[in-house]
Design an enzyme around this catalytic site. Structure first.
Site, mmCIF file in Angstrom:
data_model
loop_
_atom_site.group_PDB
_atom_site.id
_atom_site.type_symbol
_atom_site.label_atom_id
_atom_site.label_comp_id
_atom_site.label_asym_id
_atom_site.label_seq_id
_atom_site.Cartn_x
_atom_site.Cartn_y
_atom_site.Cartn_z
ATOM 1 N N HIS A 16 0.830 -1.211 0.000
ATOM 2 C CA HIS A 16 0.000 0.000 0.000
ATOM 3 C C HIS A 16 0.859 1.253 0.000
ATOM 4 O O HIS A 16 0.536 2.238 -0.652
ATOM 5 C CB HIS A 16 -0.927 -0.010 1.223
ATOM 6 C CG HIS A 16 -2.117 -0.899 1.047
ATOM 7 N ND1 HIS A 16 -3.378 -0.424 0.804
ATOM 8 C CD2 HIS A 16 -2.220 -2.244 1.041
ATOM 9 C CE1 HIS A 16 -4.219 -1.435 0.679
ATOM 10 N NE2 HIS A 16 -3.536 -2.545 0.820
ATOM 11 N N ASP A 119 -5.638 6.116 2.859
ATOM 12 C CA ASP A 119 -5.778 4.779 2.279
ATOM 13 C C ASP A 119 -7.198 4.277 2.539
ATOM 14 O O ASP A 119 -7.827 4.636 3.544
ATOM 15 C CB ASP A 119 -4.761 3.833 2.923
ATOM 16 C CG ASP A 119 -4.818 2.438 2.332
ATOM 17 O OD1 ASP A 119 -5.696 1.653 2.739
ATOM 18 O OD2 ASP A 119 -3.987 2.129 1.460
ATOM 19 N N GLN A 354 9.748 -8.218 -9.750
ATOM 20 C CA GLN A 354 8.633 -8.445 -10.679
ATOM 21 C C GLN A 354 8.605 -7.495 -11.867
ATOM 22 O O GLN A 354 8.376 -7.914 -13.001
ATOM 23 C CB GLN A 354 7.296 -8.370 -9.921
ATOM 24 C CG GLN A 354 6.093 -8.629 -10.828
ATOM 25 C CD GLN A 354 4.913 -9.138 -10.082
ATOM 26 O OE1 GLN A 354 4.969 -10.213 -9.496
ATOM 27 N NE2 GLN A 354 3.841 -8.386 -10.074
ATOM 28 N N HIS A 369 -1.801 -14.027 -8.847
ATOM 29 C CA HIS A 369 -2.873 -13.977 -7.853
ATOM 30 C C HIS A 369 -3.875 -12.860 -8.151
ATOM 31 O O HIS A 369 -4.891 -12.748 -7.480
ATOM 32 C CB HIS A 369 -2.277 -13.771 -6.460
ATOM 33 C CG HIS A 369 -1.584 -12.453 -6.296
ATOM 34 N ND1 HIS A 369 -0.631 -11.985 -7.180
ATOM 35 C CD2 HIS A 369 -1.696 -11.482 -5.355
ATOM 36 C CE1 HIS A 369 -0.193 -10.806 -6.777
ATOM 37 N NE2 HIS A 369 -0.823 -10.470 -5.678
ATOM 38 N N GLN A 394 -9.144 -10.437 -4.857
ATOM 39 C CA GLN A 394 -8.478 -11.009 -6.028
ATOM 40 C C GLN A 394 -9.405 -11.867 -6.888
ATOM 41 O O GLN A 394 -9.250 -11.910 -8.114
ATOM 42 C CB GLN A 394 -7.245 -11.800 -5.570
ATOM 43 C CG GLN A 394 -6.170 -10.884 -4.989
ATOM 44 C CD GLN A 394 -5.132 -11.608 -4.152
ATOM 45 O OE1 GLN A 394 -5.065 -12.847 -4.147
ATOM 46 N NE2 GLN A 394 -4.325 -10.855 -3.424
#
Length: 485
Positions: A16, A119, A354, A369, A394
């Site tokens: 986050h 958030d 990644q 995922h 997800q």
């Protein structure tokens, strides 16, 4: 020229924090009047934050980071850990903002407090913003369609008196304004199907409606239908300013000291593989499987014959809310002889850089995922996904990518593996199912690949001068500065 200060409160955790910092960078780069203070909540199981903050602080002017006191409940004693943590931090947030405001008042050229950017899990901090008489905005780290689902479920419960937990294990399909296709109830997030969690979820969504606006990590061209569903005035304004990605990988810090050697080894291996030939498997910073499931994945990879790069992480002890770790000895989890038999076509790794992997031309598919950040990264680099969701939203993201947008294939869309799993996971995806998904992914037809390539181009254009997200960001800044008390 009036300077404006925004208080950003990200949820704890590196995932986050990184996307929140990226949206903050967009704001300060775009308007020199803006400065941003981050108030950081710490959790004991996320050790990557320090090095990330150090790198950002050195590179970004007009952004500062203040650590809040460690007032952390035990994550293993309560499934309401996150909400308890945020509630406990409210007095500390008030104290830190009071210090900032007092400091501003002593100087003529200091900025004025313009608002809080929260958030989506920190929504109760609206109370603190209200005490200072400034507006709150949400930074929503998931997509617009999922935001629409939340408003739909809340209205279904509050206005039509439907209990969403009744959809658990049901074959019902839900028709909602944010989607063009009916949504199978089996892909609703677990928290919406849980009687213990639902009141907190609904309370959270109701408070969304109190904010001045919702900043969403998406772009118009990807979620045009979902975004148009907010135009009826029943929700706060929605600002699609994404895709917000950390492309410099300064947030992808390994906890060890050998990140560069690991990356070099992975890159060298990829450099030797043919174009678009490698399937990359990774399940996010909190994704891992027990040994039985790992062996099914290994069998599927071996049977498929496709080249692979597999980020395999060791799960935390059962019932412990901790991040997965790298295996000391991979052979503990893998079938006997697997590494030897696949040494010519595959590589099993722990930590994975990644962004660098998805950007590499030899990577042709991504078993994911479907976390929203990973989904946006796959679109940005034009790498198709085989969806294998685990937790949170997800399953919904997988449905959206497969059915709604036609940009992914399925491994198991309704699979669930909760983060705090106290009794093991009895739901095993077979090697045959996984192999089928990998073959569909790596042998994807040209039409789907072209569709993804076009969306990839649109994701990049959205952010440049006069792109859709560029223009929405300008509108957001205008509204923020116009709302200053």
């Amino acid at each position: 020229m009036t300077k404006a200060e925004l208080i950003f409160i990200p949820a704890p955790g590196i995932g986050h924090l990184v996307s929140t910092v990226e949206v903050a960078k967009l704001l300060v780069d775009r308007d020199e009047r803006l400065s941003i203070t981050f108030l950081i909540m710490r959790v004991r199981f996320d050790s990557k934050i320090d090095s990330y903050i150090d790198s950002v602080s050195a590179a970004c002017k007009r952004m500062q980071f203040i650590d809040l006191p460690k007032d952390e409940p035990d994550p293993n004693q309560s499934n309401r850990f996150l909400f308890q943590l945020i509630e406990a931090q409210k007095p500390h947030v008030k104290e830190e903002v009071s210090k900032l405001v007092s400091h501003y008042e002593l100087s003529h050229d200091s900025p004025r407090l313009a608002g809080f950017v929260l958030d989506m899990f920190c929504i109760s901090m609206i109370d603190v913003a209200n005490e200072f008489g400034v507006p709150s905005y949400i930074f929503y780290t998931s997509g617009a369609a999922f935001l629409g689902l939340k408003f739909y479920i809340q209205a279904l419960h509050d206005e039509q008196k439907v209990d969403p937990t009744e959809f658990k294990d049901s074959d019902a399909e839900l028709v909602m304004p944010c989607l063009t296709n009916p949504l199978p109830a089996k892909v609703l997030p677990s928290v919406m199907l849980n009687k213990e969690w639902l009141p907190a979820v609904l309370g959270n969504i109701r408070r969304f409606r109190e904010t001045k606006g919702i900043i969403v990590n998406t772009f118009e061209e990807l979620e045009s239908h979902a975004l148009s569903s907010f135009s009826n005035g029943n929700t706060p304004p929605v600002y699609p300013v994404g895709p917000i990605l950390n492309l410099n990988t300064d947030g992808d810090h390994d906890t060890g000291c050998d990140k560069s050697s690991k990356y070099k080894d992975i890159k060298q291996w990829l450099d030797f593989q043919p174009l678009s030939s490698v399937v990359y498997l990774c399940f996010g910073s909190m994704g891992s499987f027990e040994v039985d499931q790992v062996r099914e994945i290994a069998c599927a990879l071996e049977q498929s014959g496709h080249r692979f790069l597999w980020s395999l992480r060791q799960p935390p002890p059962q019932g412990k809310m901790e991040a997965p770790t790298d295996y000391v000895n991979l052979q503990e989890a893998l079938p006997e002889g697997f590494l030897y038999r696949t040494m010519e076509i595959g590589k099993v790794i722990g930590w994975a850089p990644q962004i660098d992997i998805l950007a590499h031309p030899s990577v042709g598919g991504f078993v994911s995922h479907c976390g929203w950040n990973s989904t946006l990264e796959s679109i940005w680099f034009g790498v198709p996904i085989a969806a294998w969701p685990l937790y949170a939203e997800q399953q919904f993201n997988a449905f959206q990518m497969i059915v709604e947008l036609g940009l992914a294939v399925e491994i198991k869309m309704d699979y669930r593996k909760e983060l705090l799993n106290t009794d093991g996971n009895k739901n095993i995806v077979t090697s045959a199912e996984i192999e089928r998904g990998i073959r569909c992914l790596m042998e994807l037809d040209d039409e789907k690949r072209k569709k993804l390539k076009k969306m990839s181009e649109k994701s990049r254009k959205a952010l440049i001068n006069d792109g859709s997200s560029y223009n929405w960001l300008g509108r957001l800044i205008q509204d923020m500065l116009g709302d200053m008390p």
